[in-house]
Motif scaffolding. Structure first.
Motif, PDB file in Angstrom:
ATOM      1  N   ALA A 104      13.190  -0.964 -11.458  1.00  0.00           N
ATOM      2  CA  ALA A 104      12.920   0.336 -10.843  1.00  0.00           C
ATOM      3  C   ALA A 104      11.864   0.231  -9.751  1.00  0.00           C
ATOM      4  CB  ALA A 104      12.479   1.334 -11.912  1.00  0.00           C
ATOM      5  N   MET A 105      10.847  -0.614  -9.955  1.00  0.00           N
ATOM      6  CA  MET A 105       9.808  -0.752  -8.930  1.00  0.00           C
ATOM      7  C   MET A 105      10.351  -1.418  -7.673  1.00  0.00           C
ATOM      8  SD  MET A 105       6.254  -1.512 -11.009  1.00  0.00           S
ATOM      9  CE  MET A 105       6.869  -2.791 -12.117  1.00  0.00           C
ATOM     10  N   VAL A 106      11.193  -2.430  -7.831  1.00  0.00           N
ATOM     11  CA  VAL A 106      11.791  -3.052  -6.655  1.00  0.00           C
ATOM     12  C   VAL A 106      12.686  -2.056  -5.932  1.00  0.00           C
ATOM     13  CG1 VAL A 106      13.353  -4.845  -5.833  1.00  0.00           C
ATOM     14  CG2 VAL A 106      11.659  -5.389  -7.578  1.00  0.00           C
ATOM     15  N   GLN A 107      13.489  -1.305  -6.675  1.00  0.00           N
ATOM     16  CA  GLN A 107      14.357  -0.311  -6.057  1.00  0.00           C
ATOM     17  C   GLN A 107      13.550   0.690  -5.246  1.00  0.00           C
ATOM     18  OE1 GLN A 107      18.129   0.059  -6.312  1.00  0.00           O
ATOM     19  NE2 GLN A 107      17.225   0.894  -4.448  1.00  0.00           N
ATOM     20  N   HIS A 137      -7.963   1.688 -10.981  1.00  0.00           N
ATOM     21  CA  HIS A 137      -8.266   1.695  -9.555  1.00  0.00           C
ATOM     22  C   HIS A 137      -7.069   2.169  -8.724  1.00  0.00           C
ATOM     23  CE1 HIS A 137     -11.616  -1.570 -10.134  1.00  0.00           C
ATOM     24  NE2 HIS A 137     -11.918  -0.403 -10.674  1.00  0.00           N
ATOM     25  N   ASP A 138      -7.355   2.562  -7.494  1.00  0.00           N
ATOM     26  CA  ASP A 138      -6.319   2.986  -6.560  1.00  0.00           C
ATOM     27  C   ASP A 138      -5.493   1.764  -6.146  1.00  0.00           C
ATOM     28  OD1 ASP A 138      -4.779   4.209  -4.614  1.00  0.00           O
ATOM     29  OD2 ASP A 138      -6.387   4.230  -3.109  1.00  0.00           O
ATOM     30  N   LEU A 139      -4.184   1.835  -6.325  1.00  0.00           N
ATOM     31  CA  LEU A 139      -3.315   0.705  -6.001  1.00  0.00           C
ATOM     32  C   LEU A 139      -2.665   0.825  -4.629  1.00  0.00           C
ATOM     33  CD1 LEU A 139      -1.419   0.245  -9.396  1.00  0.00           C
ATOM     34  CD2 LEU A 139      -3.615  -0.729  -8.685  1.00  0.00           C
ATOM     35  N   SER A 140      -2.872   1.937  -3.939  1.00  0.00           N
ATOM     36  CA  SER A 140      -2.137   2.183  -2.693  1.00  0.00           C
ATOM     37  C   SER A 140      -2.363   1.130  -1.615  1.00  0.00           C
ATOM     38  CB  SER A 140      -2.461   3.574  -2.152  1.00  0.00           C
ATOM     39  OG  SER A 140      -3.846   3.729  -1.932  1.00  0.00           O
ATOM     40  N   PRO A 141      -3.528   0.453  -1.526  1.00  0.00           N
ATOM     41  CA  PRO A 141      -3.630  -0.598  -0.516  1.00  0.00           C
ATOM     42  C   PRO A 141      -2.776  -1.820  -0.817  1.00  0.00           C
ATOM     43  CG  PRO A 141      -5.819   0.192  -1.168  1.00  0.00           C
ATOM     44  CD  PRO A 141      -4.836   0.720  -2.168  1.00  0.00           C
ATOM     45  N   MET A 142      -2.324  -1.961  -2.057  1.00  0.00           N
ATOM     46  CA  MET A 142      -1.642  -3.193  -2.465  1.00  0.00           C
ATOM     47  C   MET A 142      -0.155  -3.036  -2.698  1.00  0.00           C
ATOM     48  SD  MET A 142      -4.495  -4.844  -5.064  1.00  0.00           S
ATOM     49  CE  MET A 142      -4.753  -3.317  -5.997  1.00  0.00           C
ATOM     50  N   VAL A 143       0.302  -1.831  -3.036  1.00  0.00           N
ATOM     51  CA  VAL A 143       1.720  -1.624  -3.336  1.00  0.00           C
ATOM     52  C   VAL A 143       2.239  -0.439  -2.537  1.00  0.00           C
ATOM     53  CG1 VAL A 143       1.442  -2.551  -5.672  1.00  0.00           C
ATOM     54  CG2 VAL A 143       1.313  -0.084  -5.305  1.00  0.00           C
ATOM     55  N   PRO A 144       3.548  -0.378  -2.267  1.00  0.00           N
ATOM     56  CA  PRO A 144       4.107   0.809  -1.609  1.00  0.00           C
ATOM     57  C   PRO A 144       3.808   2.061  -2.425  1.00  0.00           C
ATOM     58  CG  PRO A 144       5.707  -0.975  -1.630  1.00  0.00           C
ATOM     59  CD  PRO A 144       4.569  -1.414  -2.512  1.00  0.00           C
ATOM     60  N   PRO A 145       3.704   3.215  -1.766  1.00  0.00           N
ATOM     61  CA  PRO A 145       3.318   4.436  -2.485  1.00  0.00           C
ATOM     62  C   PRO A 145       4.253   4.785  -3.633  1.00  0.00           C
ATOM     63  CG  PRO A 145       4.062   4.920  -0.243  1.00  0.00           C
ATOM     64  CD  PRO A 145       3.873   3.456  -0.316  1.00  0.00           C
ATOM     65  N   GLU A 146       5.549   4.534  -3.464  1.00  0.00           N
ATOM     66  CA  GLU A 146       6.493   4.849  -4.530  1.00  0.00           C
ATOM     67  C   GLU A 146       6.236   3.983  -5.771  1.00  0.00           C
ATOM     68  OE1 GLU A 146       8.455   5.377  -0.490  1.00  0.00           O
ATOM     69  OE2 GLU A 146       7.295   3.801  -1.511  1.00  0.00           O
ATOM     70  N   ALA A 198       3.234   2.666  -6.542  1.00  0.00           N
ATOM     71  CA  ALA A 198       1.972   3.138  -7.130  1.00  0.00           C
ATOM     72  C   ALA A 198       2.219   4.344  -8.026  1.00  0.00           C
ATOM     73  CB  ALA A 198       0.979   3.475  -6.021  1.00  0.00           C
ATOM     74  N   ARG A 199       3.074   5.254  -7.580  1.00  0.00           N
ATOM     75  CA  ARG A 199       3.369   6.437  -8.393  1.00  0.00           C
ATOM     76  C   ARG A 199       4.115   6.049  -9.663  1.00  0.00           C
ATOM     77  NH1 ARG A 199       4.137   8.834  -3.161  1.00  0.00           N
ATOM     78  NH2 ARG A 199       6.386   8.427  -3.217  1.00  0.00           N
ATOM     79  N   TYR A 200       5.019   5.095  -9.557  1.00  0.00           N
ATOM     80  CA  TYR A 200       5.766   4.665 -10.738  1.00  0.00           C
ATOM     81  C   TYR A 200       4.830   4.041 -11.771  1.00  0.00           C
ATOM     82  CZ  TYR A 200       9.492   2.693 -13.583  1.00  0.00           C
ATOM     83  OH  TYR A 200      10.325   2.396 -14.625  1.00  0.00           O
TER      84      TYR A 200
END
Length: 202
Positions: free
Chosen positions: A59-62, A173-182, A184-186
């Motif tokens: 799901a994260m890759v998708q 911690h905030d993951l948005s600098p490291m992963v796409p926003p979708e 991070a939300r997942y």
């Protein structure tokens, strides 16, 4: 003849450096598509950290690749029982989809360890090899691997690893600098890497 990039990995989780490599490979290697192949049962990780359930990693890759039509998600290793060997995957894909050129995309760490892969010589005879060329020092590959023809894919400096992301998630911690926003939300929605066993619900 279509040129298809094969990009495999645990993707636990997928992150911005993964996406950057796939985008760079499209242009640098004149690929028609990049086939993302989440690992089913990663044989080299046996006895170590428990990998997140396949449903979450899929799901994260998708979510990460949904905005690029030239990125295609493959379940081939998730649907095959037993340890995931890249040679088995390549042979199955070539048998099912003959007439394509298959380009194996790997990172520098994988390149340095390629001589430890099962049946790596047979694998290199079936694919073109492309290696992510991140700035900075890197471990040298085995001399026989280094002598095999390969292409380098230049990448911007992105000092990101899945290990760092899991540690950051465990601390909230905030993951948005490291992963796409979708992604991070997942991760937040399913409380992945929060210290408890991952939630297996979709």
């Amino acid at each position: 003849m279509s040129r298809i990039g094969l990009f495999g990995g645990t993707f636990d989780p997928v992150h911005r450096a993964h996406v950057a490599l796939a985008h760079a490979a499209l242009d640098a290697l004149a690929l028609d598509t990049v086939r993302w192949v989440p690992t089913g049962q990663p044989w080299q990780k046996q006895g170590g950290r428990v990998v997140s359930p396949a449903a979450h990693r899929l799901a994260m890759v998708q979510a990460a690749i949904a905005h690029e039509p030239r990125f295609v998600l493959s379940r081939i290793e998730l649907d095959r029982p037993g340890p995931s060997f890249t040679l088995d995957t390549v042979r199955a894909l070539q048998a099912a989809e003959p007439g394509h050129a298959w380009v194996l995309l790997i990172g520098q760490d994988q390149y340095a360890n390629l001589h430890t892969w099962a049946h790596w010589r047979e694998l290199l005879a079936l694919v073109e090899l492309a290696v992510a060329n991140r700035p900075g020092p890197a471990r040298a590959p085995h001399p026989e691997v280094q002598a095999h023809p390969h292409r380098m894919v230049p990448l911007p400096m992105l000092d990101i690893s899945s290990t760092q992301i899991r540690a950051a998630a465990a601390l909230g911690h905030d993951l948005s600098p490291m992963v796409p926003p979708e992604v991070a939300r997942y991760i937040a929605r399913h409380r992945l890497y929060a210290g408890d066993e991952p939630d297996t619900r979709s």
